[in-house]
Motif scaffolding. Structure first.
Motif, PDB file in Angstrom:
ATOM      1  N   ALA A 159       0.826  -1.203   0.000  1.00  0.00           N
ATOM      2  CA  ALA A 159       0.000   0.000   0.000  1.00  0.00           C
ATOM      3  C   ALA A 159       0.863   1.256   0.000  1.00  0.00           C
ATOM      4  CB  ALA A 159      -0.932   0.001   1.215  1.00  0.00           C
ATOM      5  N   ALA A 160       1.977   1.215   0.721  1.00  0.00           N
ATOM      6  CA  ALA A 160       2.853   2.388   0.802  1.00  0.00           C
ATOM      7  C   ALA A 160       3.484   2.699  -0.542  1.00  0.00           C
ATOM      8  CB  ALA A 160       3.922   2.164   1.863  1.00  0.00           C
ATOM      9  N   VAL A 161       4.012   1.666  -1.206  1.00  0.00           N
ATOM     10  CA  VAL A 161       4.640   1.877  -2.514  1.00  0.00           C
ATOM     11  C   VAL A 161       3.615   2.397  -3.514  1.00  0.00           C
ATOM     12  CG1 VAL A 161       5.750   0.719  -4.456  1.00  0.00           C
ATOM     13  CG2 VAL A 161       6.478   0.201  -2.117  1.00  0.00           C
ATOM     14  N   ALA A 162       2.366   1.934  -3.396  1.00  0.00           N
ATOM     15  CA  ALA A 162       1.315   2.374  -4.314  1.00  0.00           C
ATOM     16  C   ALA A 162       0.998   3.857  -4.146  1.00  0.00           C
ATOM     17  CB  ALA A 162       0.057   1.542  -4.101  1.00  0.00           C
ATOM     18  N   ARG A 163       1.334   4.424  -2.981  1.00  0.00           N
ATOM     19  CA  ARG A 163       1.074   5.847  -2.724  1.00  0.00           C
ATOM     20  C   ARG A 163       2.090   6.759  -3.408  1.00  0.00           C
ATOM     21  NH1 ARG A 163      -2.224   7.547   1.572  1.00  0.00           N
ATOM     22  NH2 ARG A 163      -3.840   5.962   1.870  1.00  0.00           N
ATOM     23  N   THR A 164       3.217   6.221  -3.821  1.00  0.00           N
ATOM     24  CA  THR A 164       4.261   7.052  -4.417  1.00  0.00           C
ATOM     25  C   THR A 164       4.001   7.245  -5.905  1.00  0.00           C
ATOM     26  OG1 THR A 164       5.703   5.169  -4.921  1.00  0.00           O
ATOM     27  CG2 THR A 164       5.935   6.179  -2.751  1.00  0.00           C
ATOM     28  N   THR A 165       4.537   8.312  -6.435  1.00  0.00           N
ATOM     29  CA  THR A 165       4.421   8.583  -7.870  1.00  0.00           C
ATOM     30  C   THR A 165       5.809   8.580  -8.491  1.00  0.00           C
ATOM     31  OG1 THR A 165       4.509  10.972  -7.466  1.00  0.00           O
ATOM     32  CG2 THR A 165       2.330   9.948  -7.571  1.00  0.00           C
ATOM     33  N   GLY A 166       5.923   8.040  -9.672  1.00  0.00           N
ATOM     34  CA  GLY A 166       7.221   7.974 -10.327  1.00  0.00           C
ATOM     35  C   GLY A 166       8.082   6.879  -9.738  1.00  0.00           C
ATOM     36  N   VAL A 167       9.355   6.908 -10.093  1.00  0.00           N
ATOM     37  CA  VAL A 167      10.309   5.897  -9.646  1.00  0.00           C
ATOM     38  C   VAL A 167      11.142   6.458  -8.507  1.00  0.00           C
ATOM     39  CG1 VAL A 167      12.254   4.435 -10.308  1.00  0.00           C
ATOM     40  CG2 VAL A 167      10.414   4.883 -11.952  1.00  0.00           C
ATOM     41  N   LEU A 168      11.148   5.762  -7.370  1.00  0.00           N
ATOM     42  CA  LEU A 168      11.954   6.194  -6.235  1.00  0.00           C
ATOM     43  C   LEU A 168      13.427   5.898  -6.493  1.00  0.00           C
ATOM     44  CD1 LEU A 168      10.031   5.053  -3.017  1.00  0.00           C
ATOM     45  CD2 LEU A 168      10.391   7.387  -3.812  1.00  0.00           C
ATOM     46  N   SER A 169      14.279   6.835  -6.142  1.00  0.00           N
ATOM     47  CA  SER A 169      15.719   6.631  -6.281  1.00  0.00           C
ATOM     48  C   SER A 169      16.427   7.550  -5.300  1.00  0.00           C
ATOM     49  CB  SER A 169      16.179   6.926  -7.712  1.00  0.00           C
ATOM     50  OG  SER A 169      15.972   8.292  -8.035  1.00  0.00           O
ATOM     51  N   TRP A 170      17.730   7.415  -5.220  1.00  0.00           N
ATOM     52  CA  TRP A 170      18.504   8.360  -4.424  1.00  0.00           C
ATOM     53  C   TRP A 170      19.824   8.656  -5.127  1.00  0.00           C
ATOM     54  CZ3 TRP A 170      18.488   3.197  -2.723  1.00  0.00           C
ATOM     55  CH2 TRP A 170      19.738   2.602  -2.516  1.00  0.00           C
ATOM     56  N   ARG A 171      20.414   9.790  -4.761  1.00  0.00           N
ATOM     57  CA  ARG A 171      21.691  10.204  -5.334  1.00  0.00           C
ATOM     58  C   ARG A 171      22.816   9.681  -4.462  1.00  0.00           C
ATOM     59  NH1 ARG A 171      23.844  16.413  -5.534  1.00  0.00           N
ATOM     60  NH2 ARG A 171      25.871  16.027  -6.506  1.00  0.00           N
ATOM     61  N   GLU A 172      23.629   8.815  -5.030  1.00  0.00           N
ATOM     62  CA  GLU A 172      24.713   8.169  -4.300  1.00  0.00           C
ATOM     63  C   GLU A 172      26.053   8.737  -4.723  1.00  0.00           C
ATOM     64  OE1 GLU A 172      26.780   6.222  -1.763  1.00  0.00           O
ATOM     65  OE2 GLU A 172      24.629   5.746  -1.806  1.00  0.00           O
ATOM     66  N   GLN A 173      26.769   9.354  -3.764  1.00  0.00           N
ATOM     67  CA  GLN A 173      28.091   9.903  -4.039  1.00  0.00           C
ATOM     68  C   GLN A 173      29.209   8.959  -3.620  1.00  0.00           C
ATOM     69  OE1 GLN A 173      28.130  13.821  -2.180  1.00  0.00           O
ATOM     70  NE2 GLN A 173      27.351  14.756  -4.058  1.00  0.00           N
ATOM     71  N   GLY A 174      28.861   7.923  -2.867  1.00  0.00           N
ATOM     72  CA  GLY A 174      29.834   6.895  -2.520  1.00  0.00           C
ATOM     73  C   GLY A 174      29.643   5.715  -3.444  1.00  0.00           C
ATOM     74  N   ALA A 175      29.440   4.547  -2.873  1.00  0.00           N
ATOM     75  CA  ALA A 175      29.206   3.352  -3.689  1.00  0.00           C
ATOM     76  C   ALA A 175      28.571   2.267  -2.844  1.00  0.00           C
ATOM     77  CB  ALA A 175      30.511   2.837  -4.297  1.00  0.00           C
ATOM     78  N   GLY A 176      27.746   1.454  -3.498  1.00  0.00           N
ATOM     79  CA  GLY A 176      27.139   0.320  -2.835  1.00  0.00           C
ATOM     80  C   GLY A 176      28.072  -0.873  -2.798  1.00  0.00           C
ATOM     81  N   PRO A 177      27.627  -1.993  -2.227  1.00  0.00           N
ATOM     82  CA  PRO A 177      28.475  -3.191  -2.117  1.00  0.00           C
ATOM     83  C   PRO A 177      28.978  -3.709  -3.461  1.00  0.00           C
ATOM     84  CG  PRO A 177      26.541  -3.369  -0.711  1.00  0.00           C
ATOM     85  CD  PRO A 177      26.326  -2.160  -1.567  1.00  0.00           C
ATOM     86  N   ASP A 178      28.209  -3.497  -4.517  1.00  0.00           N
ATOM     87  CA  ASP A 178      28.610  -3.950  -5.844  1.00  0.00           C
ATOM     88  C   ASP A 178      28.990  -2.790  -6.760  1.00  0.00           C
ATOM     89  OD1 ASP A 178      28.192  -6.718  -5.305  1.00  0.00           O
ATOM     90  OD2 ASP A 178      26.034  -6.398  -5.523  1.00  0.00           O
ATOM     91  N   GLY A 179      29.369  -1.674  -6.162  1.00  0.00           N
ATOM     92  CA  GLY A 179      29.818  -0.526  -6.940  1.00  0.00           C
ATOM     93  C   GLY A 179      28.723   0.395  -7.414  1.00  0.00           C
ATOM     94  N   GLU A 180      27.484   0.204  -6.950  1.00  0.00           N
ATOM     95  CA  GLU A 180      26.380   1.070  -7.370  1.00  0.00           C
ATOM     96  C   GLU A 180      26.660   2.522  -6.967  1.00  0.00           C
ATOM     97  OE1 GLU A 180      24.684  -2.937  -5.954  1.00  0.00           O
ATOM     98  OE2 GLU A 180      26.116  -1.447  -5.235  1.00  0.00           O
ATOM     99  N   THR A 181      26.471   3.434  -7.883  1.00  0.00           N
ATOM    100  CA  THR A 181      26.693   4.848  -7.595  1.00  0.00           C
ATOM    101  C   THR A 181      25.832   5.690  -8.522  1.00  0.00           C
ATOM    102  OG1 THR A 181      28.427   6.511  -7.198  1.00  0.00           O
ATOM    103  CG2 THR A 181      28.618   5.187  -9.202  1.00  0.00           C
TER     104      THR A 181
END
Length: 293
Positions: A159-181
């Motif tokens: 229900a919570a995800v259905a309340r959002t509009t568009g695609v949720l994302s964030w701005r990453e200036q570091g990196a995730g475990p697999d290099g996501e940035t």
């Protein structure tokens, strides 16, 4: 443009170790380099594990590391009503429900389901909550609450995800475990119906951290990669509560000789022990992979 705002937010449930030192020093260095501010927040909502002596040790350890922060220090235990208000708001929106199963009962339910096939697990490897509490009627929930059955307040993720509009994302200036940035897609549904509060505790880490960051005007969140995918839950809560989105910087963890992340629960070497043993600040920076300032 106002200066960027960073924060270091430890929990006083044990002594700080080198993993905390890396995070604290990175926040301090980045704040200085950008002409920003550094805040200190004590995340002490767990009254059973947090102790005054651990909080005092935090101040002493950070001072030893040469870190200065703005006063006053925010302590979560002094702002519980703010978290209750956020829970009430989400409840009015129909996004929260009480779940009455104990951890042992949930483990048994998941075990039964896994006998006939795989059961989804969250990014930390824990089984996703089966959603039993969603199936109760309002009358059944009210009866159990009147009977003082312990419960957790869970977010209805679908229900919570259905309340959002568009695609949720964030701005990453570091990196995730697999290099996501860069622009990282948020996937809060990976976590299932997360706990946001309990009968006797008005908030959880997920809820308190997004509220505090917004109220303190934090613009840059620098923390370990173990919280990388939890950012998806935080971005969802920010959208639901109308809170601003900070920039994120996740850094690599400090690992022990076995390749495991340092932990208070496993009694990883505390900073105060290193200090007592004559370790210098320059040596600490070398140990955590940060150049001397």
């Amino acid at each position: 443009m106002p200066p960027p705002v960073f924060r270091f937010a430890p929990s006083p449930n044990g002594f700080l170790h080198l993993g905390h030192a890396r995070s604290a020093l990175l926040n301090f260095d980045l704040a200085r380099q950008s002409g920003g501010r550094l805040l200190l927040r004590i995340e002490d909502i767990d009254a059973t594990r947090c102790r005054p002596e651990y909080e005092q040790a935090i101040y002493e350890d950070l001072a030893w590391l040469g870190i200065a922060w703005e006063e006053p220090v925010r302590r979560q235990s002094e702002h519980l009503e703010l978290y209750r208000e956020a829970v009430d708001r989400l409840a009015r929106d129909g996004l929260i429900y009480p779940a009455f199963e104990s951890r042992a009962e949930i483990a048994r339910m998941v075990g039964e389901k896994e006998r006939t096939g795989a059961w989804p697990r969250d990014p930390d490897g824990a089984p996703v909550y089966p959603g039993i509490g969603r199936q109760l009627t309002e009358v059944e929930r009210a009866q159990r609450i009147r009977a003082e059955v312990p419960y957790a307040l869970r977010l209805d993720m679908t229900a919570a995800v259905a309340r959002t509009t568009g695609v949720l994302s964030w701005r990453e200036q570091g990196a995730g475990p697999d290099g996501e940035t860069g622009d990282v897609p948020a996937r809060p549904e990976q976590w299932g119906d997360v706990i946001l509060a309990r009968k006797d505790t008005p908030t959880s880490y997920h809820l308190a951290v997004v509220i505090d960051d917004a109220l303190q005007g934090v613009t840059h969140i620098v923390r370990g990669q173990d919280l990388f995918w939890a950012t998806g839950v935080h971005r969802l809560l920010q959208e639901l509560l109308g809170l601003p989105q900070p920039v994120y910087h996740h850094h690599a963890l400090v690992l022990d000789e076995a390749g495991q992340k340092l932990s208070k629960s496993t009694r990883s070497t505390a900073l105060q022990d290193l200090r007592a043993g004559g370790t210098t600040l320059a040596e600490v920076r070398r140990l955590v992979g940060i150049n001397p300032s």
